[in-house]
Design an enzyme around this catalytic site. Structure first.
Site, PDB file in Angstrom:
ATOM      1  N   HIS A 102      -2.337 -37.192  14.022  1.00  0.00           N
ATOM      2  CA  HIS A 102      -1.136 -37.937  14.389  1.00  0.00           C
ATOM      3  C   HIS A 102      -0.084 -37.019  15.010  1.00  0.00           C
ATOM      4  O   HIS A 102       1.091 -37.383  15.076  1.00  0.00           O
ATOM      5  CB  HIS A 102      -0.586 -38.638  13.149  1.00  0.00           C
ATOM      6  CG  HIS A 102      -1.554 -39.616  12.548  1.00  0.00           C
ATOM      7  ND1 HIS A 102      -1.603 -40.943  12.930  1.00  0.00           N
ATOM      8  CD2 HIS A 102      -2.524 -39.447  11.625  1.00  0.00           C
ATOM      9  CE1 HIS A 102      -2.558 -41.551  12.253  1.00  0.00           C
ATOM     10  NE2 HIS A 102      -3.134 -40.672  11.454  1.00  0.00           N
ATOM     11  N   LYS A 117       8.574  -2.387  13.465  1.00  0.00           N
ATOM     12  CA  LYS A 117       9.116  -1.714  12.280  1.00  0.00           C
ATOM     13  C   LYS A 117       9.958  -0.504  12.684  1.00  0.00           C
ATOM     14  O   LYS A 117      11.047  -0.260  12.134  1.00  0.00           O
ATOM     15  CB  LYS A 117       7.972  -1.266  11.368  1.00  0.00           C
ATOM     16  CG  LYS A 117       7.158  -2.395  10.753  1.00  0.00           C
ATOM     17  CD  LYS A 117       6.041  -1.819   9.894  1.00  0.00           C
ATOM     18  CE  LYS A 117       5.161  -2.898   9.295  1.00  0.00           C
ATOM     19  NZ  LYS A 117       4.053  -2.339   8.484  1.00  0.00           N
ATOM     20  N   LYS A 123       0.835  -1.205   0.000  1.00  0.00           N
ATOM     21  CA  LYS A 123       0.000   0.000   0.000  1.00  0.00           C
ATOM     22  C   LYS A 123       0.871   1.256   0.000  1.00  0.00           C
ATOM     23  O   LYS A 123       0.627   2.199  -0.744  1.00  0.00           O
ATOM     24  CB  LYS A 123      -0.932  -0.001   1.206  1.00  0.00           C
ATOM     25  CG  LYS A 123      -1.896   1.184   1.241  1.00  0.00           C
ATOM     26  CD  LYS A 123      -2.660   1.285   2.556  1.00  0.00           C
ATOM     27  CE  LYS A 123      -3.646   0.188   2.732  1.00  0.00           C
ATOM     28  NZ  LYS A 123      -4.526   0.415   3.910  1.00  0.00           N
ATOM     29  N   GLU A 171      10.290  -5.345   3.869  1.00  0.00           N
ATOM     30  CA  GLU A 171      10.487  -6.675   3.299  1.00  0.00           C
ATOM     31  C   GLU A 171      10.113  -6.705   1.826  1.00  0.00           C
ATOM     32  O   GLU A 171      10.831  -7.258   0.979  1.00  0.00           O
ATOM     33  CB  GLU A 171       9.644  -7.706   4.070  1.00  0.00           C
ATOM     34  CG  GLU A 171      10.008  -7.856   5.534  1.00  0.00           C
ATOM     35  CD  GLU A 171       9.232  -6.937   6.448  1.00  0.00           C
ATOM     36  OE1 GLU A 171       9.209  -7.200   7.660  1.00  0.00           O
ATOM     37  OE2 GLU A 171       8.641  -5.952   5.948  1.00  0.00           O
ATOM     38  N   GLU A 178      -4.178 -10.274  14.681  1.00  0.00           N
ATOM     39  CA  GLU A 178      -3.801  -8.887  14.425  1.00  0.00           C
ATOM     40  C   GLU A 178      -4.983  -7.958  14.685  1.00  0.00           C
ATOM     41  O   GLU A 178      -4.809  -6.806  15.080  1.00  0.00           O
ATOM     42  CB  GLU A 178      -3.301  -8.729  12.982  1.00  0.00           C
ATOM     43  CG  GLU A 178      -2.607  -7.399  12.718  1.00  0.00           C
ATOM     44  CD  GLU A 178      -1.873  -7.371  11.400  1.00  0.00           C
ATOM     45  OE1 GLU A 178      -0.667  -7.698  11.371  1.00  0.00           O
ATOM     46  OE2 GLU A 178      -2.515  -7.043  10.373  1.00  0.00           O
ATOM     47  N   GLY A 203      -4.738  -4.419   5.355  1.00  0.00           N
ATOM     48  CA  GLY A 203      -3.997  -5.446   4.630  1.00  0.00           C
ATOM     49  C   GLY A 203      -4.591  -6.832   4.773  1.00  0.00           C
ATOM     50  O   GLY A 203      -4.661  -7.596   3.810  1.00  0.00           O
ATOM     51  N   ARG A 204      -5.047  -7.182   5.972  1.00  0.00           N
ATOM     52  CA  ARG A 204      -5.559  -8.534   6.198  1.00  0.00           C
ATOM     53  C   ARG A 204      -6.944  -8.743   5.579  1.00  0.00           C
ATOM     54  O   ARG A 204      -7.474  -9.853   5.607  1.00  0.00           O
ATOM     55  CB  ARG A 204      -5.574  -8.844   7.696  1.00  0.00           C
ATOM     56  CG  ARG A 204      -6.313  -7.842   8.559  1.00  0.00           C
ATOM     57  CD  ARG A 204      -5.977  -8.082  10.032  1.00  0.00           C
ATOM     58  NE  ARG A 204      -6.554  -7.115  10.958  1.00  0.00           N
ATOM     59  CZ  ARG A 204      -6.007  -5.930  11.240  1.00  0.00           C
ATOM     60  NH1 ARG A 204      -4.880  -5.561  10.642  1.00  0.00           N
ATOM     61  NH2 ARG A 204      -6.573  -5.122  12.122  1.00  0.00           N
TER      62      ARG A 204
END
Length: 555
Positions: free
Chosen positions: A387, A515, A209, A215, A356, A270-271
């Site tokens: 398992h 950040k 955005k 990253e 979040e 974002g999510r």
């Protein structure tokens, strides 16, 4: 719209505390024995999904009390505010209008007096034109070859959501485009991905955005240099790199043509962004028709959430059950167990969505919480978990509610595999609910011919307490529509929880702190001993580890 009284002082809260005390000694098996219609009554269908919530530690009075709490906390007006474009993200003074991204053409949703649906539809049309040209081969790479691969570079919601959906829609893949995702700042991620693709036939999507996410930007720089070092020229960046961002000048400075920049809006977190142009990898992989079907499924769930009465409202019931266990039964975690290989990344996406959103410590007016907010979300694909970690759910000391998710029909009818899978799913939820008593364990061992001494020694180890709650979500088949509805269901469930806990589900200031500190530490790792991060905001552990890194990486 903060709550007018403290949550735990509400009479509905006290009623639920009393009900918890009453139900604690009642086995769920007894609830079924006493109520022959329980399974049918605790069953909701909406938007192609069906929820069986009968294997929960509730009765009719409990469900009524939970919904009374929802009403007391103002869920109905808060829901209307969310869907109507009001500024429900109070710390950033923004709406949270991911529902507008899947609203059909013709609907009107206003943000600051302007209808946003038209702009969304215009972006969808641009996405369709792009995907059509790439899939048909009319848009080619710099050497004239058709595109074969898309590398999506993003992180968080720009990565987890699209990755989940491309995996879920694998049966609908067009066969022309392969999708790759790069998120991790670990150089291995981008390096290994670039080994799999050809620069002449690869399209890069930069998903940020702000166009400043560290990253994403660093991985994009690596991709750019790799592209230029393998025969492409600067002018070719315009045809191989696209951006989904609000920062058009930064994208253009990177070399991306303005026509290849798709918008993001500050009213989409974002999510919640996979429904926007962030979902371009999905459209390129499965076609725009299937992407629109994904949106339609999500919109069907939006409509259900808006219109259905609370008693028959899928996200509301699931959200209130989560509050029930989190706040009244001290359940610290919640397991997401999809019994479908195509949904293997669902727990990862829901981890971000829920944790979040609701991992907060103060109410909307800034008052410190006196009760627990969101649980830890975890899980994995069935039947692998049986398992591994299901043992903890069955016999561990913690109460862990679980959501089982499975389609009635499979895309891959191999032998009796799907019947076996379905049997595993049902048997796990049944075992969690019913358990195995000491008497049953002793009888089982006796039938095997063991001595009394051996029975007495082994029987306690085979006792499974039961009374472990679960939901079972089913759909006829995993399709674009049901995938969209499923993700939207959990989005709204997360919002319902946030309303009850009175937290802002749409900011993430904890993420921002890391950040900020990283900006001070990075220069020192790279050799600037006097750089930011050495001015009183550090500690001996951080300083020691910085020095260890620098020593290991000296020329």
């Amino acid at each position: 719209m903060p709550h007018s009284t403290t949550l735990t002082s509400r009479p509905e809260w006290r009623t639920l505390e009393n009900m918890r005390s009453r139900l604690q000694s009642i086995p769920m098996t007894q609830l079924f024995e006493q109520d022959s219609g329980r399974a049918q009554r605790y069953f909701i269908e909406a938007a192609g999904l069906s929820l069986d919530f009968s294997k929960n530690r509730i009765d009719d009075d409990t469900l009524t009390a939970l919904l009374d709490l929802a009403r007391s906390c103002g869920l109905e007006p808060r829901k209307s505010a969310l869907l109507g474009g009001k500024k429900v993200n109070i710390t950033e003074d923004r709406p949270a209008l991911h529902t507008a991204l899947r609203a059909p053409s013709g609907e009107r949703i206003l943000v600051d007096g302007m209808d946003v649906v038209g702009e969304v539809q215009s972006t969808l049309d641009r996405m369709e034109a792009l995907t059509e040209s790439v899939i048909t081969g009319t848009r080619t790479g710099y050497s004239g070859k058709a595109f074969t691969d898309v590398v999506s570079i993003g992180i968080g919601g720009s990565y987890l959501g699209p990755k989940l959906v491309t995996e879920a829609l694998q049966p609908y893949a067009n066969g022309r485009i392969r999708c790759h995702y790069v998120a991790n700042i670990d150089g291995t991620d981008i390096s290994e991905t670039l080994k799999q693709v050809n620069p002449e036939t690869t399209l890069f999507l930069i998903q940020s955005k702000s166009f400043r996410t560290q990253e994403t930007l660093e991985n994009s720089k690596v991709a750019r240099e790799w592209f230029l070092s393998h025969g492409a020229g600067e002018q070719d960046i315009a045809s191989h790199f696209l951006a989904i961002t609000t920062n058009i000048p930064a994208a253009e400075a990177f070399g991306i043509n303005r026509d290849n920049v798709f918008p993001m809006w500050d009213w989409v977190g974002g999510r919640y962004s996979l429904w926007s142009a962030i979902g371009l990898p999905i459209a390129l992989y499965a076609g725009m028709e299937n992407f629109r079907s994904l949106l339609a499924g999500a919109h069907a769930m939006d409509s259900h959430f808006r219109d259905a009465p609370l008693e028959q409202n899928l996200p509301v019931v699931m959200g209130m059950l989560s509050v029930w266990y989190n706040n009244f039964w001290q359940a610290d975690t919640h397991a997401i167990l999809p019994y479908d290989h195509y949904l293997r990344s669902l727990p990862d996406h829901l981890q971000q969505l829920d944790m979040e959103s609701n991992g907060k410590r103060v109410t909307e007016d800034g008052t410190e919480l006196t009760y627990e907010s969101g649980p830890v979300i975890w899980g994995g694909v069935g039947s692998n978990g049986q398992h591994a970690y299901h043992q903890l759910i069955h016999q561990g000391t913690r109460l862990i509610p679980a959501d089982f998710i499975i389609p009635l029909r499979t895309h891959n009818p191999v032998a009796t595999h799907h019947a076996d899978l379905f049997a595993n799913c049902l048997s796990q939820s049944r075992a969690m609910m019913a358990g195995k008593s000491l008497q049953a364990a002793e009888a089982e061992l006796a039938s095997e011919g063991l001595s009394d001494a051996e029975i007495k020694r082994l029987a306690p180890h085979k006792v499974i307490p039961g009374n472990k709650p679960s939901n079972t979500l089913i759909m006829d088949k995993l399709t674009p529509e049901t995938t969209g509805a499923l993700i939207a269901l959990y989005e709204h469930r997360t919002f319902v929880q946030g309303v009850i806990w009175d937290v802002d589900s749409f900011d993430q200031w904890g993420v921002e702190l890391g950040k900020q500190l990283g900006k001070g530490i990075l220069p020192r790792l790279l050799g600037d001993a006097g750089g930011a991060g050495n001015a009183g905001d550090s500690d001996s552990s951080t300083e020691h580890l910085i020095e260890r890194y620098r020593s290991a990486n000296r020329p």
